[in-house]
Design a protein around this motif. Structure first.
Motif, PDB file in Angstrom:
ATOM      1  N   ARG A  37      -1.387  -6.803  -7.572  1.00 29.79           N
ATOM      2  CA  ARG A  37      -1.974  -5.630  -6.930  1.00 29.79           C
ATOM      3  C   ARG A  37      -1.621  -5.583  -5.440  1.00 29.79           C
ATOM      4  O   ARG A  37      -1.297  -4.526  -4.900  1.00 29.79           O
ATOM      5  N   ARG A  40       1.989  -4.493  -5.233  1.00 29.86           N
ATOM      6  CA  ARG A  40       2.113  -3.093  -5.643  1.00 29.86           C
ATOM      7  C   ARG A  40       1.555  -2.139  -4.582  1.00 29.86           C
ATOM      8  O   ARG A  40       2.087  -1.057  -4.366  1.00 29.86           O
ATOM      9  N   HIS A  41       0.501  -2.541  -3.882  1.00 28.39           N
ATOM     10  CA  HIS A  41      -0.114  -1.696  -2.856  1.00 28.39           C
ATOM     11  C   HIS A  41       0.526  -1.895  -1.488  1.00 28.39           C
ATOM     12  O   HIS A  41      -0.016  -1.436  -0.488  1.00 28.39           O
ATOM     13  N   ARG A  43       0.852  -4.493   0.458  1.00 30.21           N
ATOM     14  CA  ARG A  43       0.186  -5.346   1.435  1.00 30.21           C
ATOM     15  C   ARG A  43       0.974  -6.625   1.659  1.00 30.21           C
ATOM     16  O   ARG A  43       0.536  -7.495   2.404  1.00 30.21           O
ATOM     17  N   GLN A  73      -4.559  -1.177   4.053  1.00 25.03           N
ATOM     18  CA  GLN A  73      -3.901  -0.250   3.158  1.00 25.03           C
ATOM     19  C   GLN A  73      -2.716   0.423   3.817  1.00 25.03           C
ATOM     20  O   GLN A  73      -1.842   0.914   3.142  1.00 25.03           O
TER      21      GLN A  73
END
Length: 117
Positions: A37, A40-41, A43, A73
Motif C-alpha cells: 500500500r 502503491r500510494h 509514499r 500523501q
C-alpha cells in the motif's frame, strides 16, 4: 535503521521493495500488505529519482537510497515546510544534498505539514 531513508545494501538487494520496507522499518510498515500500500500510494521513492513510479514487486536497486514518507500523501516543497515553522526552528535529521527535494525533520506535535490542514 532510522526512519525514513536507507541505502540499499547487498543484503537487501535480493528483496523486492515490499520486503525491504518490512525488513528495515517493521514498526512503521508491519506487514507486506502495508508495504504494498505504501508503494502503491507513492509514499516510497528513490532519492535520486523521486518522481519515478515504483512497483512493490521490483527488486530494490543496489546502492540507491530508498526514502519512505510514512504518513504523507503528497510531497510538500521544502520552502513551504520551512515557512510553516518560522516561529519554531525545525530539527533537520536528513536533507538531500543534490537538489534539496527531500528532507526529514522533527516537528512539534499539532503543527500541520499540509496547507489547509
Amino acid at each position: 535503521a532510522a526512519c525514513c531513508a536507507v541505502d540499499v545494501s547487498e543484503a537487501l538487494s535480493p528483496l523486492n521493495l515490499a520486503e525491504v520496507l518490512v525488513a528495515v522499518w517493521p514498526e512503521v510498515v508491519p506487514s507486506l500488505s502495508a508495504a504494498r500500500r505504501a508503494v502503491r500510494h507513492r509514499r516510497v521513492a528513490l532519492a535520486a529519482d523521486p518522481l519515478r513510479v515504483l512497483w512493490w514487486r521490483m527488486a530494490a536497486p543496489l546502492g540507491e537510497r530508498l526514502v519512505l514518507r510514512p504518513h504523507r500523501q503528497r510531497l510538500q516543497p521544502r520552502e513551504s515546510l520551512l515557512a510553516l515553522h518560522t516561529a519554531a526552528p525545525l530539527q533537520v535529521l536528513w536533507e538531500d544534498d543534490d537538489d534539496g527535494r527531500w528532507m526529514v525533520a522533527v516537528k512539534p506535535a499539532g503543527t500541520g505539514v499540509l496547507q489547509g490542514r
